[in-house]
Design an enzyme around this catalytic site. Sequence first.
Site, PDB file in Angstrom:
ATOM      1  CG  HIS A  66      37.958  45.833  41.969  1.00 22.72           C
ATOM      2  ND1 HIS A  66      38.917  46.460  42.737  1.00 22.72           N
ATOM      3  CD2 HIS A  66      37.823  44.597  42.500  1.00 22.72           C
ATOM      4  CE1 HIS A  66      39.342  45.637  43.685  1.00 22.72           C
ATOM      5  NE2 HIS A  66      38.693  44.500  43.573  1.00 22.72           N
TER       6      HIS A  66
ATOM      7  CG  ASN B 261      42.578  44.601  46.931  1.00 21.82           C
ATOM      8  OD1 ASN B 261      42.252  45.029  45.825  1.00 21.82           O
ATOM      9  ND2 ASN B 261      41.938  43.617  47.534  1.00 21.82           N
TER      10      ASN B 261
ATOM     11  CG  HIS C 282      44.114  36.690  34.285  1.00 19.30           C
ATOM     12  ND1 HIS C 282      43.786  36.118  35.498  1.00 19.30           N
ATOM     13  CD2 HIS C 282      44.193  35.664  33.407  1.00 19.30           C
ATOM     14  CE1 HIS C 282      43.684  34.811  35.342  1.00 19.30           C
ATOM     15  NE2 HIS C 282      43.934  34.509  34.092  1.00 19.30           N
TER      16      HIS C 282
HETATM   17 FE1  HDD Z   1      39.473  40.392  42.145  1.00 19.62          FE
HETATM   18  C1  HDD Z   1      38.687  42.595  39.698  1.00 19.62           C
HETATM   19  C2  HDD Z   1      41.917  42.499  43.282  1.00 19.62           C
HETATM   20  C3  HDD Z   1      39.967  38.365  44.898  1.00 19.62           C
HETATM   21  C4  HDD Z   1      37.422  38.128  40.830  1.00 19.62           C
HETATM   22  N1  HDD Z   1      40.149  42.202  41.604  1.00 19.62           N
HETATM   23  C5  HDD Z   1      39.699  42.941  40.566  1.00 19.62           C
HETATM   24  C6  HDD Z   1      40.444  44.163  40.475  1.00 19.62           C
HETATM   25  C7  HDD Z   1      41.367  44.133  41.482  1.00 19.62           C
HETATM   26  C8  HDD Z   1      41.183  42.899  42.185  1.00 19.62           C
HETATM   27  C9  HDD Z   1      42.391  45.201  41.794  1.00 19.62           C
HETATM   28  C10 HDD Z   1      40.213  45.283  39.486  1.00 19.62           C
HETATM   29  C11 HDD Z   1      41.053  45.119  38.265  1.00 19.62           C
HETATM   30  C12 HDD Z   1      40.830  46.288  37.342  1.00 19.62           C
HETATM   31  O1  HDD Z   1      41.171  47.413  37.738  1.00 19.62           O
HETATM   32  O2  HDD Z   1      40.295  46.073  36.256  1.00 19.62           O
HETATM   33  N2  HDD Z   1      40.638  40.469  43.800  1.00 19.62           N
HETATM   34  C13 HDD Z   1      41.644  41.368  44.016  1.00 19.62           C
HETATM   35  C14 HDD Z   1      42.411  40.950  45.169  1.00 19.62           C
HETATM   36  C15 HDD Z   1      41.851  39.796  45.636  1.00 19.62           C
HETATM   37  C16 HDD Z   1      40.749  39.481  44.761  1.00 19.62           C
HETATM   38  C17 HDD Z   1      43.620  41.679  45.707  1.00 19.62           C
HETATM   39  C18 HDD Z   1      42.245  38.937  46.799  1.00 19.62           C
HETATM   40  C19 HDD Z   1      43.446  38.825  47.217  1.00 19.62           C
HETATM   41  N3  HDD Z   1      38.797  38.599  42.774  1.00 19.62           N
HETATM   42  C20 HDD Z   1      39.150  37.904  43.906  1.00 19.62           C
HETATM   43  C21 HDD Z   1      38.562  36.598  43.879  1.00 19.62           C
HETATM   44  C22 HDD Z   1      37.839  36.506  42.722  1.00 19.62           C
HETATM   45  C23 HDD Z   1      38.006  37.774  42.046  1.00 19.62           C
HETATM   46  C24 HDD Z   1      38.736  35.535  44.950  1.00 19.62           C
HETATM   47  C25 HDD Z   1      37.025  35.381  42.174  1.00 19.62           C
HETATM   48  C26 HDD Z   1      37.168  34.139  42.449  1.00 19.62           C
HETATM   49  N4  HDD Z   1      38.214  40.405  40.598  1.00 19.62           N
HETATM   50  C27 HDD Z   1      37.493  39.327  40.209  1.00 19.62           C
HETATM   51  C28 HDD Z   1      36.737  39.556  38.906  1.00 19.62           C
HETATM   52  C29 HDD Z   1      37.194  40.991  38.509  1.00 19.62           C
HETATM   53  C30 HDD Z   1      38.075  41.384  39.689  1.00 19.62           C
HETATM   54  C31 HDD Z   1      35.280  39.305  38.984  1.00 19.62           C
HETATM   55  C32 HDD Z   1      36.115  42.004  38.165  1.00 19.62           C
HETATM   56  C33 HDD Z   1      36.610  42.748  36.958  1.00 19.62           C
HETATM   57  C34 HDD Z   1      37.770  42.007  36.519  1.00 19.62           C
HETATM   58  O3  HDD Z   1      38.004  40.963  37.362  1.00 19.62           O
HETATM   59  O4  HDD Z   1      38.444  42.247  35.540  1.00 19.62           O
HETATM   60  O5  HDD Z   1      37.099  38.623  37.968  1.00 19.62           O
END
Ligand code: HDD
Length: 715
Positions: free
Chosen positions: A79, A152, A343
Amino acid sequence: MKDSKKTNQDSNDGKQKDLDADRSNAEGQFLTTDQGVRINDDTNSLKSGERGPSLLEDFILREKITHFDHERIPERIVHARGSAAHGYFELYKSMDSYTKAGFLNNTSIKTPVFVRFSTVAGSRGSTDLARDVRGFAVKFYTQEGIFDLVGNNMPVFFIQDAMKFPDLIHAVKAEPHNEIPQAASAHDTFWDFISLMPESMHMIMWVMSDRAIPRSLRMMEGFGVHTFRFINEKNESHFVKFHWKPKLGIHSVVWDEAQKISGKNSDFHKLDLWQAIEDGHFPEWELGVQLIPESDEHIFDFDLLDPTKLVPEEIVPVTIIGKMTLNRNPDNFFAETEQVAFHPGHIVPGIDFTNDPLLQGRLFSYTDTQLSRLGSPNFHEIHINRTIAPMHNNQRDGHMRQEIATGRVSYHPNSLGGGCPFQAKIDQGGFSSFNERVDAQKIRERSGSFSDHFSQAALFYNSQTPTEQEHIAAALSFELGKVETPAIRERMLGLLNQASAALAAKVAKSLGMTVPKIPEKPINHGVGADDAGAHEPVKAKQSIERSDALSILKNPNSSKSISTRQIAFLCAEGVSGASVEAMKAALEKEGAKAVIVAPHLGDIKTAEGSAIPADQTYKIAASVLFDGVFIPAGKGILELSKIREVKEFLNDSYSHCKIIAGEAEGAQVLGDINDIDEKDGGVLAGSSAGDKNLAASFIKALGNHRYWEREKSLS
Ligand code: HDD
């Protein structure tokens, strides 16, 4: 710009005041160092003589360069590319029988929000129009603390367990040896992984559908994806699924168009959101919830804890409970959009988690990533992340701490500080987790209730119109066509076949392959690495065969509004001013925007002798950046058929199923373009300048977004 800010002032008051203290406005101010010393020369470094070496003592140069050297922070691992806006949420009716969350109880509260939309796979500078899932993350600044709904634009996910998230992301991102391709899933590693993960099949249908190439961030649905819980004052739990329904309806572009937009304007979505807010066309979404009593947990033909499944709206209707309006652009991209930290674990009393194993893993991941990305456990002190609720605890110090905690007490319990800060009892708003009974053996296993990987993939595909089904088949043919390893393509055909034999056959034809009779046994998720005790994929009998809510074109939430649509007026010297003015007025009344495209900038002379200022030239404008085309009347207009860019413009508009209207000579120009069939239902002709009937039918046709019927004759 100033005006739109003024009108927003009251709605975002709480957050606004907080931010004002650190907002820097340099108007009428001296240039200073970071320490506040006025700078006399910001152009020349301190040197020993005019042509001599620079001096180490030049604290002004060193401060400036050091700051610059450290301007970049790591971009998000996923993202990374995002666009955001401020706004507010208003509740329509109290949800107090389901949740005690204050912002969902009190209809008089306007809760400030900050929303960040994103693509998933690409780097921060990648194109907006990648075929990808869009992040839809909403930060609610509630009076009881921050609630982040980190969702999402698709209601399901690729995988069922967080353990596979790093694998999924490694597979979809650019391949590690050559960092190719950027922001695209059409490559071997992604499809290799997917072809071995049958649980991804439902999500694959969504990402191969037009949902993955939205027309605008303002025209996408949003979903919380996981099942959450609402908890009321009596500590009763209801399962809840969150939905955002866009007031403008759901609209997408076509794949060829998406690829061309990426070349013509890779900031297309970012600019569209920004401009709509600047123009006062504030994007709105209604918040809907699907509520399921605790006692109904096991009545569905899938598991509510499985994030690869959705609850069809026909089975549990979506209750609309409020509205979100985005009305203010960020002042500074880095300070706000880049530094915002979402978060899924930021929840408030009245909302709680379920045991969805994907959600559970996310609850660890997000704080962890902020530590690496924002560099300190104090990321909550960055303005955009600050709660508007009073915040007191015994956490101390760390990099870049802003708060100056007073007193000698930084522990609990204490007597020296009078016991402060106090723990809050539940009836004082203290958070307490839902008292769910958990009594089980410690195992690494996937529940057998998660083993139906194909039924909802089939439900999605079968719920689409033939046009939408064609788009899914075309997307798969494109993506798998770019895969170099035949075995991966073959495995994918085997998986697709289990969701829809018709779809698999179509894709196989375009790949010049046959669908394998017995699909290779995919890797399954059971006990231990050797797959012993794995659950065989199953197909449960579904209680419904179709769901209109899954289709964009049949969606019950569709909108015929043409508000904010961009209509190109193809003009030339000698255009009829009356024709331009009448159509422009009719479109603007409906909120659409007329953009005058002409051979040159400056004024275009009309047939009546007046002047119309051109907005763009044929060298700058491209059909893919517009929703529809109008060619006005006027003798001079006949020149257009000779301009190569105009022909290209009209051919692209036509092949992307856009609505095209021509008036008098404008209609003649359409007749001169070989590829355009004038009898096509999306090509409209008016007989004279200012034709009211043409304006009415043009507006009606634009309300349908595209004339999809045309696709049949194009293929
Ligand atoms: Fe995630 C970012 C949505 C599964 C780990 N995720 C991130 C963002 C969104 C989502 C909208 C961007 C937030 C922003 O604008 O800063 N992610 C989802 C959805 C998931 C999902 C809807 C499944 C239903 N994500 C998911 C899993 C993991 C992560 C299973 C890890 C185990 N996601 C992350 C992250 C991020 C992230 C690596 C990258 C930047 C952040 O968190 O702040 O931690």
